[in-house]
Design a protein around this motif. Structure first.
Motif, PDB file in Angstrom:
ATOM      1  N   ASP A  45      16.354  18.145 -22.893  1.00 18.80           N
ATOM      2  CA  ASP A  45      15.396  18.433 -21.821  1.00 18.80           C
ATOM      3  C   ASP A  45      16.089  18.775 -20.502  1.00 18.80           C
ATOM      4  OD1 ASP A  45      16.384  15.972 -21.136  1.00 18.80           O
ATOM      5  OD2 ASP A  45      14.438  14.993 -20.959  1.00 18.80           O
ATOM      6  N   ASP A  46      17.298  19.322 -20.602  1.00 22.33           N
ATOM      7  CA  ASP A  46      18.066  19.651 -19.401  1.00 22.33           C
ATOM      8  C   ASP A  46      18.398  21.137 -19.364  1.00 22.33           C
ATOM      9  OD1 ASP A  46      19.449  19.356 -17.029  1.00 22.33           O
ATOM     10  OD2 ASP A  46      21.303  18.752 -18.020  1.00 22.33           O
ATOM     11  N   TRP A  47      17.402  21.965 -19.097  1.00 18.29           N
ATOM     12  CA  TRP A  47      17.616  23.404 -19.008  1.00 18.29           C
ATOM     13  C   TRP A  47      16.512  24.028 -18.168  1.00 18.29           C
ATOM     14  CZ3 TRP A  47      13.897  26.466 -21.606  1.00 18.29           C
ATOM     15  CH2 TRP A  47      13.092  25.778 -22.523  1.00 18.29           C
ATOM     16  N   ILE A  48      16.768  25.254 -17.713  1.00 23.62           N
ATOM     17  CA  ILE A  48      15.827  25.981 -16.861  1.00 23.62           C
ATOM     18  C   ILE A  48      15.489  27.306 -17.545  1.00 23.62           C
ATOM     19  CG2 ILE A  48      15.488  27.114 -14.625  1.00 23.62           C
ATOM     20  CD1 ILE A  48      17.614  25.155 -13.516  1.00 23.62           C
ATOM     21  N   PHE A  49      14.210  27.612 -17.625  1.00 26.40           N
ATOM     22  CA  PHE A  49      13.768  28.873 -18.221  1.00 26.40           C
ATOM     23  C   PHE A  49      13.617  29.929 -17.141  1.00 26.40           C
ATOM     24  CE2 PHE A  49      10.517  31.763 -20.011  1.00 26.40           C
ATOM     25  CZ  PHE A  49      11.178  32.123 -21.169  1.00 26.40           C
ATOM     26  N   GLN A  50      14.148  31.107 -17.415  1.00 28.26           N
ATOM     27  CA  GLN A  50      14.077  32.251 -16.514  1.00 28.26           C
ATOM     28  C   GLN A  50      13.600  33.443 -17.333  1.00 28.26           C
ATOM     29  OE1 GLN A  50      17.993  33.611 -15.309  1.00 28.26           O
ATOM     30  NE2 GLN A  50      17.208  35.687 -15.385  1.00 28.26           N
ATOM     31  N   GLN A  51      12.768  34.253 -16.761  1.00 28.73           N
ATOM     32  CA  GLN A  51      12.357  35.489 -17.420  1.00 28.73           C
ATOM     33  C   GLN A  51      12.315  36.594 -16.377  1.00 28.73           C
ATOM     34  OE1 GLN A  51       8.596  34.507 -19.212  1.00 28.73           O
ATOM     35  NE2 GLN A  51       7.727  33.805 -17.321  1.00 28.73           N
ATOM     36  N   ASP A  52      12.144  37.819 -16.839  1.00 32.17           N
ATOM     37  CA  ASP A  52      12.111  38.924 -15.884  1.00 32.17           C
ATOM     38  C   ASP A  52      10.682  39.160 -15.390  1.00 32.17           C
ATOM     39  OD1 ASP A  52      10.815  40.403 -17.881  1.00 32.17           O
ATOM     40  OD2 ASP A  52      12.630  41.447 -18.485  1.00 32.17           O
ATOM     41  N   GLY A  53      10.482  40.270 -14.713  1.00 35.05           N
ATOM     42  CA  GLY A  53       9.195  40.548 -14.094  1.00 35.05           C
ATOM     43  C   GLY A  53       8.230  41.350 -14.942  1.00 35.05           C
ATOM     44  N   ALA A  54       8.411  41.390 -16.251  1.00 32.69           N
ATOM     45  CA  ALA A  54       7.471  42.115 -17.115  1.00 32.69           C
ATOM     46  C   ALA A  54       6.069  41.508 -16.967  1.00 32.69           C
ATOM     47  CB  ALA A  54       7.933  42.041 -18.573  1.00 32.69           C
ATOM     48  N   ARG A  55       5.064  42.323 -17.083  1.00 32.50           N
ATOM     49  CA  ARG A  55       3.684  41.854 -16.860  1.00 32.50           C
ATOM     50  C   ARG A  55       3.305  40.641 -17.712  1.00 32.50           C
ATOM     51  NH1 ARG A  55       0.365  47.396 -15.784  1.00 32.50           N
ATOM     52  NH2 ARG A  55       1.250  47.733 -13.739  1.00 32.50           N
ATOM     53  N   PRO A  56       3.624  40.613 -18.998  1.00 33.79           N
ATOM     54  CA  PRO A  56       3.258  39.407 -19.758  1.00 33.79           C
ATOM     55  C   PRO A  56       3.946  38.144 -19.234  1.00 33.79           C
ATOM     56  CG  PRO A  56       3.787  41.206 -21.245  1.00 33.79           C
ATOM     57  CD  PRO A  56       4.178  41.649 -19.869  1.00 33.79           C
ATOM     58  N   HIS A  57       5.088  38.311 -18.586  1.00 31.58           N
ATOM     59  CA  HIS A  57       5.836  37.166 -18.051  1.00 31.58           C
ATOM     60  C   HIS A  57       5.238  36.665 -16.738  1.00 31.58           C
ATOM     61  CE1 HIS A  57       9.670  38.904 -20.151  1.00 31.58           C
ATOM     62  NE2 HIS A  57       8.666  38.711 -20.978  1.00 31.58           N
ATOM     63  N   THR A  58       4.687  37.548 -15.950  1.00 30.43           N
ATOM     64  CA  THR A  58       4.198  37.175 -14.623  1.00 30.43           C
ATOM     65  C   THR A  58       2.707  36.835 -14.605  1.00 30.43           C
ATOM     66  OG1 THR A  58       3.776  39.494 -14.015  1.00 30.43           O
ATOM     67  CG2 THR A  58       5.955  38.570 -13.464  1.00 30.43           C
ATOM     68  N   TYR A  59       2.031  37.035 -15.703  1.00 28.86           N
ATOM     69  CA  TYR A  59       0.602  36.749 -15.788  1.00 28.86           C
ATOM     70  C   TYR A  59       0.359  35.268 -15.489  1.00 28.86           C
ATOM     71  CZ  TYR A  59      -4.161  37.367 -17.491  1.00 28.86           C
ATOM     72  OH  TYR A  59      -5.530  37.445 -17.579  1.00 28.86           O
ATOM     73  N   ASP A  60      -0.732  34.955 -14.800  1.00 26.13           N
ATOM     74  CA  ASP A  60      -1.007  33.582 -14.377  1.00 26.13           C
ATOM     75  C   ASP A  60      -1.006  32.584 -15.537  1.00 26.13           C
ATOM     76  OD1 ASP A  60      -1.145  34.253 -11.714  1.00 26.13           O
ATOM     77  OD2 ASP A  60      -3.333  34.459 -11.689  1.00 26.13           O
ATOM     78  N   LEU A  61      -1.614  32.920 -16.666  1.00 27.35           N
ATOM     79  CA  LEU A  61      -1.639  31.977 -17.799  1.00 27.35           C
ATOM     80  C   LEU A  61      -0.243  31.759 -18.385  1.00 27.35           C
ATOM     81  CD1 LEU A  61      -4.941  32.986 -19.639  1.00 27.35           C
ATOM     82  CD2 LEU A  61      -4.523  30.984 -18.181  1.00 27.35           C
ATOM     83  N   THR A  62       0.583  32.790 -18.354  1.00 31.96           N
ATOM     84  CA  THR A  62       1.968  32.638 -18.800  1.00 31.96           C
ATOM     85  C   THR A  62       2.716  31.699 -17.871  1.00 31.96           C
ATOM     86  OG1 THR A  62       1.963  34.892 -19.689  1.00 31.96           O
ATOM     87  CG2 THR A  62       4.113  33.852 -19.321  1.00 31.96           C
ATOM     88  N   GLN A  63       2.546  31.918 -16.574  1.00 29.60           N
ATOM     89  CA  GLN A  63       3.203  31.063 -15.594  1.00 29.60           C
ATOM     90  C   GLN A  63       2.758  29.606 -15.758  1.00 29.60           C
ATOM     91  OE1 GLN A  63       5.390  32.277 -12.684  1.00 29.60           O
ATOM     92  NE2 GLN A  63       5.672  33.628 -14.424  1.00 29.60           N
ATOM     93  N   LYS A  67       5.184  26.437 -16.762  1.00 35.01           N
ATOM     94  CA  LYS A  67       5.260  25.249 -15.901  1.00 35.01           C
ATOM     95  C   LYS A  67       4.888  23.984 -16.661  1.00 35.01           C
ATOM     96  CE  LYS A  67       4.383  27.758 -11.668  1.00 35.01           C
ATOM     97  NZ  LYS A  67       3.399  28.133 -10.652  1.00 35.01           N
ATOM     98  N   GLY A  68       3.962  24.108 -17.591  1.00 36.16           N
ATOM     99  CA  GLY A  68       3.496  22.945 -18.339  1.00 36.16           C
ATOM    100  C   GLY A  68       4.345  22.569 -19.538  1.00 36.16           C
ATOM    101  N   ASN A  69       5.221  23.476 -20.001  1.00 36.91           N
ATOM    102  CA  ASN A  69       5.953  23.221 -21.240  1.00 36.91           C
ATOM    103  C   ASN A  69       7.466  23.154 -21.107  1.00 36.91           C
ATOM    104  OD1 ASN A  69       3.929  23.268 -23.665  1.00 36.91           O
ATOM    105  ND2 ASN A  69       3.240  24.843 -22.242  1.00 36.91           N
ATOM    106  N   PHE A  70       8.042  23.886 -20.156  1.00 42.07           N
ATOM    107  CA  PHE A  70       9.499  23.876 -20.002  1.00 42.07           C
ATOM    108  C   PHE A  70       9.924  22.755 -19.063  1.00 42.07           C
ATOM    109  CE2 PHE A  70       8.979  28.577 -20.925  1.00 42.07           C
ATOM    110  CZ  PHE A  70       9.434  28.473 -22.236  1.00 42.07           C
TER     111      PHE A  70
END
Length: 151
Positions: A45-63, A67-70
């Motif tokens: 449980d010691d890591w940070i998730f990063q993604q790029d700015g693709a639309r599926p990545h920036t969508y509110d439900l994705t965000q 936030k709730g799982n990583f």
């Protein structure tokens, strides 16, 4: 479309998304759980998730899902939207990936998928490690360049 994650310990399993346009719901259902499972196995449980700015990545439900799982997550408001210089896949791994594909074997969609699955296993560990190792230096160089593209 394919989805792949990368970290200093290697690459995630390849996710083939070949049946439709990728929107946030498919990304949440098919891509993000692979990242979560792989990274938890590798780092706990010691890591940070990063993604790029693709639309599926920036969508509110994705965000919200991220936030709730990583364990930690760099959200769209804290990440440069045009960040290929900070995305290991963009500046290193995709190039390595396409060089290990045997393009002579690709004759159809089915053979392309087979070759993609084979090739992802042959991405050199040194390339992955070096691309991740250079991340901090890239971040510093971008910060001194007003987060413009590196040359």
């Amino acid at each position: 479309m394919v989805w792949l994650g990368v970290c200093s310990k290697g690459v995630t399993p390849l996710v083939i998304l070949d049946k439709a346009t990728i929107k946030h719901a498919r990304y949440i259902q098919e891509g993000l759980p692979v990242a979560l499972k792989y990274e938890n196995q590798v780092f706990g449980d010691d890591w940070i998730f990063q993604q790029d700015g693709a639309r599926p990545h920036t969508y509110d439900l994705t965000q919200q899902w991220c936030k709730g799982n990583f364990p930690a997550f760099i959200d769209k408001d804290h990440w440069s939207p045009d960040s290929p210089d900070l995305n290991h896949l963009d500046y290193s791994i995709w190039d390595e990936f396409v060089h290990v594909i045997n393009w002579d074997k690709v004759k159809s969609k089915a053979t392309l998928i087979q070759e993609l699955k084979r090739a992802v296993k042959n991405i050199q560990e040194e390339v992955v490690f070096e691309s991740c190792n250079s991340w901090t230096n890239r971040l510093y160089r971008l910060s001194t360049n007003d987060f413009g593209y590196l040359r």
